[in-house]
Design an enzyme around this catalytic site. Structure first.
Site, PDB file in Angstrom:
ATOM      1  N   ASP A 149     -82.409 -22.368 -18.208  1.00  0.00           N
ATOM      2  CA  ASP A 149     -83.396 -21.382 -18.682  1.00  0.00           C
ATOM      3  C   ASP A 149     -83.188 -20.054 -17.949  1.00  0.00           C
ATOM      4  OD1 ASP A 149     -84.695 -23.359 -20.270  1.00  0.00           O
ATOM      5  OD2 ASP A 149     -86.659 -22.477 -19.857  1.00  0.00           O
ATOM      6  N   LYS A 208     -79.368 -30.067  -2.834  1.00  0.00           N
ATOM      7  CA  LYS A 208     -80.609 -29.888  -2.067  1.00  0.00           C
ATOM      8  C   LYS A 208     -80.615 -30.968  -0.999  1.00  0.00           C
ATOM      9  CE  LYS A 208     -84.452 -27.906  -1.035  1.00  0.00           C
ATOM     10  NZ  LYS A 208     -84.446 -26.582  -0.386  1.00  0.00           N
ATOM     11  N   ASP A 229     -82.331 -23.628  -4.325  1.00  0.00           N
ATOM     12  CA  ASP A 229     -83.216 -22.463  -4.158  1.00  0.00           C
ATOM     13  C   ASP A 229     -82.389 -21.184  -4.004  1.00  0.00           C
ATOM     14  OD1 ASP A 229     -82.355 -23.604  -1.764  1.00  0.00           O
ATOM     15  OD2 ASP A 229     -84.277 -23.425  -0.716  1.00  0.00           O
ATOM     16  N   ASP A 244     -81.395 -28.272 -15.841  1.00  0.00           N
ATOM     17  CA  ASP A 244     -82.438 -27.836 -16.775  1.00  0.00           C
ATOM     18  C   ASP A 244     -82.989 -26.478 -16.348  1.00  0.00           C
ATOM     19  OD1 ASP A 244     -84.455 -28.022 -18.804  1.00  0.00           O
ATOM     20  OD2 ASP A 244     -85.871 -28.647 -17.255  1.00  0.00           O
ATOM     21  N   TYR A 294     -84.490 -37.789 -14.523  1.00  0.00           N
ATOM     22  CA  TYR A 294     -85.025 -38.077 -15.864  1.00  0.00           C
ATOM     23  C   TYR A 294     -85.079 -39.564 -16.204  1.00  0.00           C
ATOM     24  CZ  TYR A 294     -85.348 -33.196 -17.289  1.00  0.00           C
ATOM     25  OH  TYR A 294     -85.713 -31.877 -17.407  1.00  0.00           O
TER      26      TYR A 294
HETATM   27  C1  IPM Z   1     -84.384 -29.035 -22.366  1.00  0.00           C
HETATM   28  C2  IPM Z   1     -85.854 -29.343 -22.335  1.00  0.00           C
HETATM   29  C3  IPM Z   1     -86.091 -30.831 -22.153  1.00  0.00           C
HETATM   30  C4  IPM Z   1     -85.475 -31.255 -20.832  1.00  0.00           C
HETATM   31  C5  IPM Z   1     -87.556 -31.239 -22.185  1.00  0.00           C
HETATM   32  C6  IPM Z   1     -88.244 -30.710 -23.408  1.00  0.00           C
HETATM   33  C7  IPM Z   1     -87.747 -32.722 -22.054  1.00  0.00           C
HETATM   34  O1  IPM Z   1     -86.506 -28.581 -21.370  1.00  0.00           O
HETATM   35  O2  IPM Z   1     -83.667 -29.570 -23.213  1.00  0.00           O
HETATM   36  O3  IPM Z   1     -83.949 -28.220 -21.549  1.00  0.00           O
HETATM   37  O4  IPM Z   1     -86.090 -31.096 -19.780  1.00  0.00           O
HETATM   38  O5  IPM Z   1     -84.359 -31.741 -20.866  1.00  0.00           O
HETATM   39 MN    MN Z   2     -85.246 -27.108 -20.432  1.00  0.00          MN
END
Ligand code: IPM
Ligand code: MN
Ligand code: NAD
Length: 356
Positions: free
Chosen positions: A248, A187, A220, A244, A137
């Protein structure tokens, strides 16, 4: 009475709806636990851009510095503004305030159905620890001949020993307070500089935590295992991008991204930490009043916990669990028909009734 100053940044899309409900729950908690929250709301994001032509004011970091914490909804209005512009302030806050720890718990709660077969509450209890200050990032790169047929773009990841070591130490210490198992996402079979260093620093740091069992797994395979056997994981640490993606996935396996909270922490508290749901502004359901506010509500609980208000934080978590266990008032992501506001009302009322 303990008093805290909180900067509230609802942002865009469902961020605005879920923060309204989380604030409702915070107000109920404030009364029940004799704490005082001074909430200052900022209309930054797409709304501010329409008025002023910028996503945030130039001095937004100075504005935020004096607060005890920042409470954020979600940013992003991809139909009107490119994400890589709208999201810059969020990444800048994390990096400038050096909120290098991002905690993203993925816990299967009672009353929630996971899409995974044969898993029940108690089977999934993972904390994803995301390195939040560098890695993939960093703003290091550039474009040559942008938009031309022969355009070139460079995007560089930066992993520092300091950055890797401190997030690993934090994760080992967290594992010591839990089931004493740490897994690091790697990785190093392909990224032969950065990830090879992560692997090496893991081995070195692990020597200081002999009571913690540790292993590493390529990202992976680790993603596959989150689906196949999530019960084997306790603390899972990874680089910014790996964390990240895993978070999710963590939200999905515990029933909904709409349940997943997060804390972006500056451990020495020199600058405010930031609390936000893992999810984004969800343009597909924005304006429909059906977003699940529980991720935001649980992020508010993480904020109170970080501020030292453990009982208040616990009572929010207990009210969330009571709502989910009852199973009567729930949003469509959990199979229900209730609205965002219904969930906020139900959880806020459970806080008042469990503590009086
Ligand atoms: C998160 C989001 C952010 C990230 C994006 C929106 C920049 O996906 O907070 O998980 O990747 O950190
Ligand atoms: Mn995210
Ligand atoms: P998203 O997290 O907004 O949505 C992904 C899916 O999950 C969608 O189908 C959405 O409807 C669903 N979902 C998310 N939150 C939910 C909730 N609370 N209740 C019910 N369903 C929910 O991810 P996206 O669609 O990739 O991104 C949309 C925008 O949000 C983009 O602009 C993106 O950059 C931004 N974003 C911001 C943040 C943040 O502010 N921290 C985080 C992630 C994405």
């Amino acid at each position: 009475m303990n008093e805290y100053r909180i900067a509230v940044y609802p942002g865009d899309g469902i961020g605005i709806d879920v923060i309204a409900e989380a604030v409702k729950v915070l107000r109920a908690t404030e009364q029940a636990h004799s704490i005082k929250l001074q909430l200052t709301e900022f209309n930054w994001g797409h709304r501010y851009w329409r008025e002023i032509g910028k996503v945030v004011p130039d001095d937004f970091l100075d504005v935020l510095k004096p607060f005890d914490a920042i409470f954020l909804g979600a940013i992003g209005d991809p139909r009107n503004l490119p994400d890589h512009i709208t999201l810059v302030p969020l990444i800048t806050i994390r990096q400038t305030f050096d909120q290098y720890v991002c905690l993203r718990p993925a816990v299967l709660l009672p009353g929630v159905t996971t899409p995974l077969a044969n898993k029940k509450p108690g089977d999934i209890d993972i904390v994803v620890v995301r390195e939040n200050s560098e890695g993939e990032y960093v703003d290091v790169g550039g474009m040559f001949k942008p938009t031309q047929a022969d355009e070139v773009s460079l995007q560089t990841a930066v992993h520092t020993r300091k950055g890797v070591e401190r997030i690993l130490r934090y994760s080992f210490e967290l594992a010591q307070t839990r089931r004493k198992h740490l897994t690091m996402a790697t990785k190093s079979n392909a990224f032969k500089y950065g990830m090879v260093m992560w692997d090496r620093v893991l081995t070195e740091v692990a020597a200081d935590y002999p009571d913690v069992r540790y292993d590493k797994c390529h990202i992976d395979a680790l993603s596959m295992n989150f689906v196949r056997c999530p019960e084997v994981y306790d603390v899972v640490v990874g680089s910014n991008l790996f964390g990240d993606i895993l978070s999710d996935l963590g939200g999905a396996i515990v029933g909904s991204l709409g349940l997943a909270p997060s804390a972006n922490i500056r451990p020495d508290r020199k600058y405010p930490s930031l609390f936000e749901p893992v999810h984004g502004s969800a343009p597909d359901i924005a304006g429909k009043g059906i977003a699940n506010p529980i991720a935001a509500i649980r992020s508010a609980a993480m904020m109170l916990d970080f501020l030292g208000e453990h009982e208040a934080a616990h009572s929010i978590e207990a009210a969330v669990i009571a709502n989910l266990s009852a199973g009567l008032v729930r949003t469509p992501d959990l199979g229900g028909h209730s609205t965002t506001v219904d969930i906020g009302d139900d959880i806020a009322s459970r806080i008042s009734s469990t503590t009086h």
